[in-house]
Scaffold this motif. Structure first.
Motif, PDB file in Angstrom:
ATOM      1  N   ALA A 305       0.832  -1.198   0.000  1.00 35.10           N
ATOM      2  CA  ALA A 305       0.000   0.000   0.000  1.00 35.10           C
ATOM      3  C   ALA A 305       0.872   1.255   0.000  1.00 35.10           C
ATOM      4  N   GLU A 306       1.963   1.217   0.775  1.00 35.08           N
ATOM      5  CA  GLU A 306       2.853   2.377   0.802  1.00 35.08           C
ATOM      6  C   GLU A 306       3.470   2.612  -0.576  1.00 35.08           C
ATOM      7  N   ALA A 307       3.887   1.524  -1.213  1.00 30.98           N
ATOM      8  CA  ALA A 307       4.517   1.670  -2.514  1.00 30.98           C
ATOM      9  C   ALA A 307       3.525   2.211  -3.531  1.00 30.98           C
ATOM     10  N   GLY A 308       2.283   1.716  -3.468  1.00 34.42           N
ATOM     11  CA  GLY A 308       1.290   2.169  -4.418  1.00 34.42           C
ATOM     12  C   GLY A 308       0.934   3.628  -4.235  1.00 34.42           C
ATOM     13  N   ALA A 309       1.062   4.117  -2.991  1.00 35.82           N
ATOM     14  CA  ALA A 309       0.686   5.499  -2.716  1.00 35.82           C
ATOM     15  C   ALA A 309       1.797   6.483  -3.027  1.00 35.82           C
ATOM     16  N   ALA A 310       2.940   5.949  -3.469  1.00 33.78           N
ATOM     17  CA  ALA A 310       4.076   6.838  -3.697  1.00 33.78           C
ATOM     18  C   ALA A 310       3.875   7.741  -4.914  1.00 33.78           C
ATOM     19  N   ASP A 311       3.126   7.285  -5.866  1.00 35.51           N
ATOM     20  CA  ASP A 311       2.870   8.096  -7.049  1.00 35.51           C
ATOM     21  C   ASP A 311       2.212   9.419  -6.651  1.00 35.51           C
ATOM     22  N   ASP A 312       2.662  10.503  -7.258  1.00 29.90           N
ATOM     23  CA  ASP A 312       2.183  11.832  -6.866  1.00 29.90           C
ATOM     24  C   ASP A 312       0.679  11.973  -7.013  1.00 29.90           C
ATOM     25  N   ALA A 313       0.119  11.512  -8.127  1.00 24.84           N
ATOM     26  CA  ALA A 313      -1.324  11.669  -8.346  1.00 24.84           C
ATOM     27  C   ALA A 313      -2.116  10.870  -7.307  1.00 24.84           C
ATOM     28  N   GLN A 314      -1.631   9.680  -6.986  1.00 18.08           N
ATOM     29  CA  GLN A 314      -2.315   8.881  -5.973  1.00 18.08           C
ATOM     30  C   GLN A 314      -2.222   9.545  -4.605  1.00 18.08           C
ATOM     31  N   ARG A 315      -1.064  10.136  -4.314  1.00 19.19           N
ATOM     32  CA  ARG A 315      -0.908  10.825  -3.031  1.00 19.19           C
ATOM     33  C   ARG A 315      -1.858  12.011  -2.935  1.00 19.19           C
ATOM     34  N   VAL A 316      -2.016  12.740  -4.038  1.00 14.47           N
ATOM     35  CA  VAL A 316      -2.944  13.869  -4.048  1.00 14.47           C
ATOM     36  C   VAL A 316      -4.357  13.402  -3.712  1.00 14.47           C
ATOM     37  N   VAL A 317      -4.775  12.281  -4.324  1.00 13.27           N
ATOM     38  CA  VAL A 317      -6.121  11.759  -4.077  1.00 13.27           C
ATOM     39  C   VAL A 317      -6.271  11.295  -2.630  1.00 13.27           C
ATOM     40  N   LEU A 318      -5.283  10.562  -2.118  1.00  8.75           N
ATOM     41  CA  LEU A 318      -5.363  10.098  -0.733  1.00  8.75           C
ATOM     42  C   LEU A 318      -5.430  11.264   0.246  1.00  8.75           C
ATOM     43  N   ASP A 319      -4.606  12.284   0.006  1.00  5.27           N
ATOM     44  CA  ASP A 319      -4.621  13.450   0.895  1.00  5.27           C
ATOM     45  C   ASP A 319      -5.964  14.161   0.841  1.00  5.27           C
ATOM     46  N   ALA A 320      -6.554  14.227  -0.350  1.00  3.46           N
ATOM     47  CA  ALA A 320      -7.843  14.900  -0.501  1.00  3.46           C
ATOM     48  C   ALA A 320      -8.974  14.109   0.132  1.00  3.46           C
ATOM     49  N   LEU A 331     -14.809  14.408  -4.247  1.00  8.43           N
ATOM     50  CA  LEU A 331     -13.379  14.185  -4.405  1.00  8.43           C
ATOM     51  C   LEU A 331     -12.858  14.850  -5.679  1.00  8.43           C
ATOM     52  N   ALA A 332     -13.653  14.821  -6.742  1.00 10.62           N
ATOM     53  CA  ALA A 332     -13.248  15.490  -7.981  1.00 10.62           C
ATOM     54  C   ALA A 332     -13.111  16.990  -7.761  1.00 10.62           C
ATOM     55  N   ARG A 333     -14.033  17.558  -6.998  1.00  7.71           N
ATOM     56  CA  ARG A 333     -13.954  19.005  -6.731  1.00  7.71           C
ATOM     57  C   ARG A 333     -12.726  19.337  -5.880  1.00  7.71           C
ATOM     58  N   ARG A 334     -12.409  18.466  -4.944  1.00  6.72           N
ATOM     59  CA  ARG A 334     -11.254  18.723  -4.076  1.00  6.72           C
ATOM     60  C   ARG A 334      -9.932  18.627  -4.844  1.00  6.72           C
ATOM     61  N   THR A 335      -9.855  17.698  -5.795  1.00 10.00           N
ATOM     62  CA  THR A 335      -8.584  17.447  -6.481  1.00 10.00           C
ATOM     63  C   THR A 335      -8.467  18.182  -7.819  1.00 10.00           C
TER      64      THR A 335
END
Length: 372
Positions: A305-320, A331-335
């Motif tokens: 899970a950590e490795a998969g979340a390393a991608d910048d776009a995925q991190r943006v979504v997780l943070d949002a 979520l679309a509005r947030r990101t």
């Protein structure tokens, strides 16, 4: 216990209308069941009344007694009485210990230090992940995890303990020969093989609403404390917590989102004085128990899970997303992502175990709490 002695106990406890309170009154007055049956109707009536005294001496439950003795003779099955040295001492400290306990599996777990974990049947993915991780840490620390074999949090707690190759006790609200709910049949069999299934109800007892509050007092009574992982305000888990407090056990609760119905029961308990828990270590320290083994801590976020979340776009979504359930439109509005781009990322995150898809098309981020 010899078969004749156990037969007398079963004969007494399988008489309808003579429940645990009257059974204990008779035992206190006359001693062992053999002496109760030889005391005579007049003497018995002084304790439980004429009608029940007549019933006690005339009721024929031989077939039910024989069936219970046959069950107890099978490998791994055991019936414990209040007079049995192996009867759990923790339950003897409570106000309402059962006269009989039907045990399937490793009965030695009844004498081990234990912690109860309970919570919502309709648990969130995050709640189930929390329950598994906490139970795994407790089992790794040497505590037996006690729960009720229900769907949701209970099942996740049992699985977490089994994952750590630790002890777990499933206290059921049916006969020990019945499995409820059916969806947990495989789990129940695994617990019987590697842990213990326990019931105070006669063999063959089907699930009934009034059985489960009685079951809950055994869950708390066997344990040093009760951890409520998720619970609605009307949850039976709050009943277990109340019983734990009345029995002098510690009560712990994991806080959750202010928007989640399954967090409101935990927040209520915390307001009432339950100890707020953010990690397994919080509970272990409160119980003055040794820390779980440091190697391979089960409460760490999976490496995939950590490795998969390393991608910048995925991190943006997780943070949002935060940690509350969220629908894709919000979520679309947030990101600022398009629907197609967002769903591609959500799909990858779901496959990598970073989030779960909920009813109604919502998503929730999944993290495993730290044990530190």
């Amino acid at each position: 216990m010899s078969a004749p002695d156990l037969r007398d106990w079963l004969r007494l406890c399988l008489i309808p209308g003579i429940g645990p309170e009257r059974q204990r009154a008779l035992l206190a007055s006359f001693g062992l069941p053999e002496r109760i049956f030889s005391a005579g109707q007049f003497s018995i009536a002084q304790v439980i009344g004429q009608k029940l005294a007549r019933l006690l001496l005339t009721h024929d439950n031989a077939a039910q007694v024989d069936a219970a003795l046959a069950w107890a003779s099978e490998p791994g099955n055991l019936i414990l009485t209040l007079a049995d040295p192996a009867y759990p001492r923790a339950l003897l400290e409570t106000a309402d210990p059962p006269s009989l306990l039907y045990a399937k599996g490793n009965a030695a777990l009844l004498e081990t230090p234990a912690l109860a974990m309970v919570g919502a049947r309709s648990a969130t993915p995050q709640g189930e992940a929390n329950a598994m991780a906490f139970a795994e840490s407790f089992a790794a620390a040497g505590l037996t995890v006690v729960s009720g074999l229900a769907l949701g949090i209970d099942a996740a707690a049992h699985r977490g303990a089994l994952k750590a190759s630790g002890g777990t006790i499933a206290v059921v609200g049916t006969g020990a020969d019945r499995i409820y709910p059916a969806r947990n049949a495989a789990l129940a069999r695994e617990i019987a093989q590697r842990g213990l299934v326990l019931s105070e109800f006669p063999l063959g007892t089907p699930p009934a609403a009034h059985n489960f509050p009685r079951r809950n007092r055994l869950i708390s009574g066997l344990s040093r404390g009760v951890l409520v992982v998720e619970a609605a305000l009307d949850s039976g888990s709050l009943t277990t917590a109340r019983l734990a407090a009345e029995q002098g056990r510690e009560v712990f609760a994991i806080p959750g989102s202010i928007h989640s119905p399954t967090a409101r029961g935990c927040h209520h308990l915390i307001k009432q004085g339950a100890k707020l828990v953010e990690s397994a270590q919080d509970v272990l320290e409160e119980l003055h128990w040794a820390s779980p083994a440091a190697a391979g801590s089960p409460a760490a976020l999976p490496a995939s899970a950590e490795a998969g979340a390393a991608d910048d776009a995925q991190r943006v979504v997780l943070d949002a997303m935060g940690f509350d359930p969220v629908d894709p439109d919000h979520l679309a509005r947030r990101t600022g992502l398009t629907a197609d781009a967002l769903f591609a990322i959500l799909t990858m995150l779901e496959l990598e175990g970073c989030l779960a898809r909920l009813a109604g098309g919502r998503f929730q981020r999944i993290t495993v709490p730290s044990s530190g």
